[in-house]
Design a protein around this motif. Structure first.
Motif, PDB file in Angstrom:
ATOM      1  N   GLU A   7       0.834  -1.233  -0.169  1.00  0.00           N
ATOM      2  CA  GLU A   7       0.030   0.063  -0.033  1.00  0.00           C
ATOM      3  C   GLU A   7       0.676   1.321   0.032  1.00  0.00           C
ATOM      4  N   ILE A   8       2.026   1.200   0.583  1.00  0.00           N
ATOM      5  CA  ILE A   8       2.975   2.247   0.849  1.00  0.00           C
ATOM      6  C   ILE A   8       4.111   2.133  -0.085  1.00  0.00           C
ATOM      7  N   GLN A   9       4.354   3.310  -0.892  1.00  0.00           N
ATOM      8  CA  GLN A   9       5.700   2.932  -1.759  1.00  0.00           C
ATOM      9  C   GLN A   9       6.758   3.744  -1.106  1.00  0.00           C
ATOM     10  N   TYR A  10       7.911   3.426  -0.924  1.00  0.00           N
ATOM     11  CA  TYR A  10       9.028   4.222  -0.292  1.00  0.00           C
ATOM     12  C   TYR A  10       9.988   4.562  -1.311  1.00  0.00           C
ATOM     13  N   THR A  11      10.356   6.025  -1.288  1.00  0.00           N
ATOM     14  CA  THR A  11      11.134   6.491  -2.368  1.00  0.00           C
ATOM     15  C   THR A  11      12.530   6.732  -1.857  1.00  0.00           C
ATOM     16  N   GLU A  12      13.510   6.893  -2.693  1.00  0.00           N
ATOM     17  CA  GLU A  12      14.796   7.252  -2.280  1.00  0.00           C
ATOM     18  C   GLU A  12      14.846   8.607  -1.477  1.00  0.00           C
ATOM     19  N   SER A  13      14.153   9.397  -1.652  1.00  0.00           N
ATOM     20  CA  SER A  13      13.826  10.806  -1.033  1.00  0.00           C
ATOM     21  C   SER A  13      13.346  10.590   0.437  1.00  0.00           C
ATOM     22  N   ASP A  14      12.369   9.607   0.638  1.00  0.00           N
ATOM     23  CA  ASP A  14      12.115   9.130   1.928  1.00  0.00           C
ATOM     24  C   ASP A  14      13.293   8.776   2.670  1.00  0.00           C
ATOM     25  N   ILE A  16      16.500   9.680   2.287  1.00  0.00           N
ATOM     26  CA  ILE A  16      17.592  10.743   2.299  1.00  0.00           C
ATOM     27  C   ILE A  16      16.837  11.617   3.467  1.00  0.00           C
ATOM     28  N   GLU A  17      15.534  11.868   3.619  1.00  0.00           N
ATOM     29  CA  GLU A  17      14.901  12.635   4.774  1.00  0.00           C
ATOM     30  C   GLU A  17      15.418  11.997   6.199  1.00  0.00           C
ATOM     31  N   VAL A  18      15.386  10.638   6.300  1.00  0.00           N
ATOM     32  CA  VAL A  18      15.904  10.000   7.459  1.00  0.00           C
ATOM     33  C   VAL A  18      17.171  10.527   8.171  1.00  0.00           C
ATOM     34  N   PHE A  19      18.074  10.714   6.831  1.00  0.00           N
ATOM     35  CA  PHE A  19      19.714  11.002   7.278  1.00  0.00           C
ATOM     36  C   PHE A  19      19.450  12.629   7.416  1.00  0.00           C
ATOM     37  N   LYS A  20      18.496  13.103   6.963  1.00  0.00           N
ATOM     38  CA  LYS A  20      18.674  14.627   7.226  1.00  0.00           C
ATOM     39  C   LYS A  20      18.033  15.214   8.447  1.00  0.00           C
ATOM     40  N   ALA A  45      14.465  -1.030   2.929  1.00  0.00           N
ATOM     41  CA  ALA A  45      15.282   0.215   3.391  1.00  0.00           C
ATOM     42  C   ALA A  45      16.953  -0.203   2.717  1.00  0.00           C
ATOM     43  N   LEU A  46      17.117  -1.548   2.529  1.00  0.00           N
ATOM     44  CA  LEU A  46      18.322  -2.070   2.439  1.00  0.00           C
ATOM     45  C   LEU A  46      18.522  -1.727   0.753  1.00  0.00           C
ATOM     46  N   ASN A  47      17.315  -2.154   0.150  1.00  0.00           N
ATOM     47  CA  ASN A  47      17.415  -1.712  -1.433  1.00  0.00           C
ATOM     48  C   ASN A  47      17.407  -0.545  -1.664  1.00  0.00           C
ATOM     49  N   LYS A  48      16.836   0.451  -0.896  1.00  0.00           N
ATOM     50  CA  LYS A  48      16.817   1.726  -1.162  1.00  0.00           C
ATOM     51  C   LYS A  48      18.258   2.481  -1.275  1.00  0.00           C
ATOM     52  N   LEU A  49      18.905   1.877   0.131  1.00  0.00           N
ATOM     53  CA  LEU A  49      20.225   2.386   0.424  1.00  0.00           C
ATOM     54  C   LEU A  49      21.247   1.877  -0.701  1.00  0.00           C
ATOM     55  N   HIS A  50      20.990   0.784  -0.941  1.00  0.00           N
ATOM     56  CA  HIS A  50      22.041   0.468  -2.055  1.00  0.00           C
ATOM     57  C   HIS A  50      21.927   1.366  -3.268  1.00  0.00           C
ATOM     58  N   ASP A  51      20.567   1.600  -3.773  1.00  0.00           N
ATOM     59  CA  ASP A  51      20.618   2.313  -4.827  1.00  0.00           C
ATOM     60  C   ASP A  51      20.897   3.586  -4.684  1.00  0.00           C
ATOM     61  N   LEU A  52      20.876   4.326  -3.409  1.00  0.00           N
ATOM     62  CA  LEU A  52      21.268   5.692  -3.179  1.00  0.00           C
ATOM     63  C   LEU A  52      22.788   5.763  -3.150  1.00  0.00           C
ATOM     64  N   GLU A  53      23.451   4.563  -2.779  1.00  0.00           N
ATOM     65  CA  GLU A  53      24.916   4.411  -2.664  1.00  0.00           C
ATOM     66  C   GLU A  53      25.362   4.564  -4.086  1.00  0.00           C
ATOM     67  N   SER A  54      24.965   4.056  -5.090  1.00  0.00           N
ATOM     68  CA  SER A  54      25.310   4.064  -6.442  1.00  0.00           C
ATOM     69  C   SER A  54      25.001   5.385  -7.016  1.00  0.00           C
ATOM     70  N   GLU A  55      24.214   6.025  -6.677  1.00  0.00           N
ATOM     71  CA  GLU A  55      23.711   7.303  -7.388  1.00  0.00           C
ATOM     72  C   GLU A  55      23.753   8.707  -6.454  1.00  0.00           C
ATOM     73  N   THR A  56      24.095   8.517  -5.142  1.00  0.00           N
ATOM     74  CA  THR A  56      24.339   9.866  -4.322  1.00  0.00           C
ATOM     75  C   THR A  56      25.402   9.772  -3.549  1.00  0.00           C
ATOM     76  N   ASP A  57      25.673  10.555  -2.666  1.00  0.00           N
ATOM     77  CA  ASP A  57      26.634  10.825  -1.604  1.00  0.00           C
ATOM     78  C   ASP A  57      26.693   9.834  -0.636  1.00  0.00           C
ATOM     79  N   ILE A  58      25.435   9.186  -0.523  1.00  0.00           N
ATOM     80  CA  ILE A  58      25.145   8.076   0.596  1.00  0.00           C
ATOM     81  C   ILE A  58      26.547   6.979   0.548  1.00  0.00           C
TER      82      ILE A  58
END
Length: 77
Positions: A7-14, A16-20, A45-58
Motif C-alpha cells: 500500500e505504501i511506496q517508499y522513495t529514495e527521497s524518503d 534521504i529525509e531520514v538522514f537529514k 530500506a536496504l534496497n533503497k540504501l544500495h540504490d542511493l549509494e550508487s547514485e548519491t553521496d550516501i
C-alpha cells in the motif's frame, strides 16, 4: 477490498529525509534503523540504501560479519 500488493511506496527521497532529520548528522545508521524510522521492512530500506549509494553521496562501510552502516559524508571546507 483493496488490490493486493504494497500500500505504501517508499522513495529514495524518503530515505534521504531520514538522514537529514537526525540529532547527530554525522552518526551512521544501519538499514534496520532506517527501516524503523520509515516504518518499512529492513529489506526495503536496504534496497533503497544500495540504490542511493550508487547514485548519491550516501556511503556505507562493513563493520562486522554481515553488518553495514550508512551515512552521508560531512564535507570539511
Amino acid at each position: 477490498m483493496s488490490p493486493p500488493g504494497r500500500e505504501i511506496q517508499y522513495t529514495e527521497s524518503d530515505v534521504i529525509e531520514v538522514f537529514k532529520h537526525r540529532n547527530d548528522y554525522a552518526e551512521p545508521l544501519t538499514a534496520s534503523e532506517v527501516a524503523d524510522r520509515l516504518g518499512c521492512s529492513r529489506r526495503t530500506a536496504l534496497n533503497k540504501l544500495h540504490d542511493l549509494e550508487s547514485e548519491t553521496d550516501i556511503t556505507s562501510k562493513k563493520v562486522g560479519g554481515r553488518s553495514r552502516v550508512w551515512w552521508i559524508p560531512v564535507r570539511a571546507d
